[in-house]
Design a protein around this motif. Sequence first.
Motif, short mmCIF file in Angstrom:
data_model
loop_
_atom_site.label_atom_id
_atom_site.label_comp_id
_atom_site.label_asym_id
_atom_site.label_seq_id
_atom_site.Cartn_x
_atom_site.Cartn_y
_atom_site.Cartn_z
N ASP A 152 -10.70 -7.05 8.93
CA ASP A 152 -10.24 -7.88 7.81
C ASP A 152 -11.11 -9.13 7.63
N PHE B 143 -2.25 -7.72 13.83
CA PHE B 143 -3.57 -7.47 14.41
C PHE B 143 -4.60 -8.53 14.06
N HIS C 293 -12.54 -0.75 9.10
CA HIS C 293 -13.04 -2.07 8.68
C HIS C 293 -12.37 -3.15 9.52
N HIS D 256 -1.78 -11.21 4.99
CA HIS D 256 -2.87 -11.78 5.78
C HIS D 256 -2.77 -13.30 5.79
N TRP E 131 1.31 -6.30 9.36
CA TRP E 131 1.49 -5.03 8.63
C TRP E 131 2.88 -4.49 8.93
N ILE F 132 0.88 -1.17 0.00
CA ILE F 132 0.00 0.00 0.00
C ILE F 132 0.92 1.22 0.00
N VAL G 253 -8.16 4.75 4.18
CA VAL G 253 -8.76 3.42 4.28
C VAL G 253 -9.78 3.51 5.42
N LEU H 114 -1.47 3.79 10.57
CA LEU H 114 -2.59 2.94 10.97
C LEU H 114 -3.25 3.51 12.22
N LYS I 38 0.34 4.73 -0.38
CA LYS I 38 -0.04 6.02 0.24
C LYS I 38 0.94 7.13 -0.15
N SER J 159 -7.00 4.08 8.15
CA SER J 159 -5.91 5.05 8.05
C SER J 159 -6.44 6.24 7.26
O1 LIG Z 1 -2.08 0.38 5.41
C1 LIG Z 1 -3.20 0.82 5.57
O2 LIG Z 1 -3.43 2.01 5.55
C2 LIG Z 1 -4.38 -0.11 5.79
C3 LIG Z 1 -3.95 -1.53 5.96
C4 LIG Z 1 -5.06 -2.50 6.12
O3 LIG Z 1 -6.22 -2.19 6.10
C5 LIG Z 1 -4.68 -3.90 6.35
O4 LIG Z 1 -3.49 -4.22 6.34
O5 LIG Z 1 -5.59 -4.72 6.56
#
Ligand SMILES: O=C(O)CCC(=O)C(=O)O
Length: 268
Positions: free
Chosen positions: A141, A219, A139, A242, A156, A126, A136, A169, A128, A227
Motif C-alpha cells: 500500500d 496490515f 502490491h 487506510h 481490512w 471492494i 488484485v 486476502l 469481488k 487476492s
Molecule cells: O480486498 C482485496 O482483495 C485487496 C485489498 C487491498 O489491496 C487493500 O486493502 O489494500
Amino acid sequence: MSDLRATFERDGFLVIPDFASSEACEELRDAALRLVEETDLESLGSTFDAGGQRHGHDPWFLGSGGEVRAFLEPERDGDRLRVNKLGHALHDRVPLFDRFSRDPRLAALVAELGLAAPLLLQSMVIFKHPRVGGAVPAHQDATYLSTDPSTVLGLWFALEDATVDNGCLELLPGGHRLGLRSRYRRDGDRTWTDTLSDEPWPSDGWRAIEARTGTLVAFHGLLPHRSRANRSSRPRCAYTLHVIDGEAEYEDDNWLQRPPTMPLRGFV
Ligand SMILES: O=C(O)CCC(=O)C(=O)O
C-alpha cells in the motif's frame, strides 16, 4: 511493547476475528449496494484495472480522493455491468461508514500499533462479485499512499466470508521487511510508477487469510498482499480503510489528493 504490537512487528499483520458484528457488516454491504443502485453504470467509462493501472489518467479516478465513486469490473457478468469497487472517501462522505471507521476500538488499535496522530486517508468497498470479481496483484500500500517516513496502515474488514475459493486476502508474512518495491506518482493529471527494485516477490511463503464475516485484518503498509479473482458463485465483499500518521509528511506526488475544503480527519 504489547503482545499485539510485537506480533504486528514480527509478521506485518494481525487477524482479529469477530471484530464487527454480522449485522454491522450487512448494513455496510446494503449501504454500498444502494450507492451502486443509485449510479448509472452504463454512463461510467471507468473500469478499475488493478493490474495494469489503465485507470491512472482518468479524471474520474484522479478526482475520487474526496468522493464516493464507482469503478467497474473490466469483465461483464453475462450482459451485466459489475462494480469492482467504490472509493475513496466513504469514511467522510457516508455517515454509516464514518461511524464504522471511527469506532473507538479502531482508534485504540491504531494507537497501539504506533500511529501518534492518525488520519483516515482512503476507504473502499471492494465487491469481488461472483464469477467476475477481478484479482488484485501483489502490491504494497505504501506504493500508492506514501508518507515520509512510511506510515500507512491497512484495516481490512470481511463484510462476507472470504475463502480461498472466492478470493480471500493473501499476505506474505514478514514481507514488510523487504523494502518498498515501487512508487506510484502523480503530477497533475499524469501518473506513472517508478520501480525501486526489480526483484520479483517470492513465490513461496504466501498465506491465504480465510476470514469469516466481521474479521479485521490490520496490515503494515509495506506488507505485500494480493487476492485472486473470484470465479466462485459466492460474493466476497470487503471494506478497507487506510490510515496514515499526520506526524509524517504526506507526499505531494501521491495520486490521492483531497480538495483543500476537505482536510483529512482523525478518529474523532
Ligand atoms: O480486498 C482485496 O482483495 C485487496 C485489498 C487491498 O489491496 C487493500 O486493502 O489494500
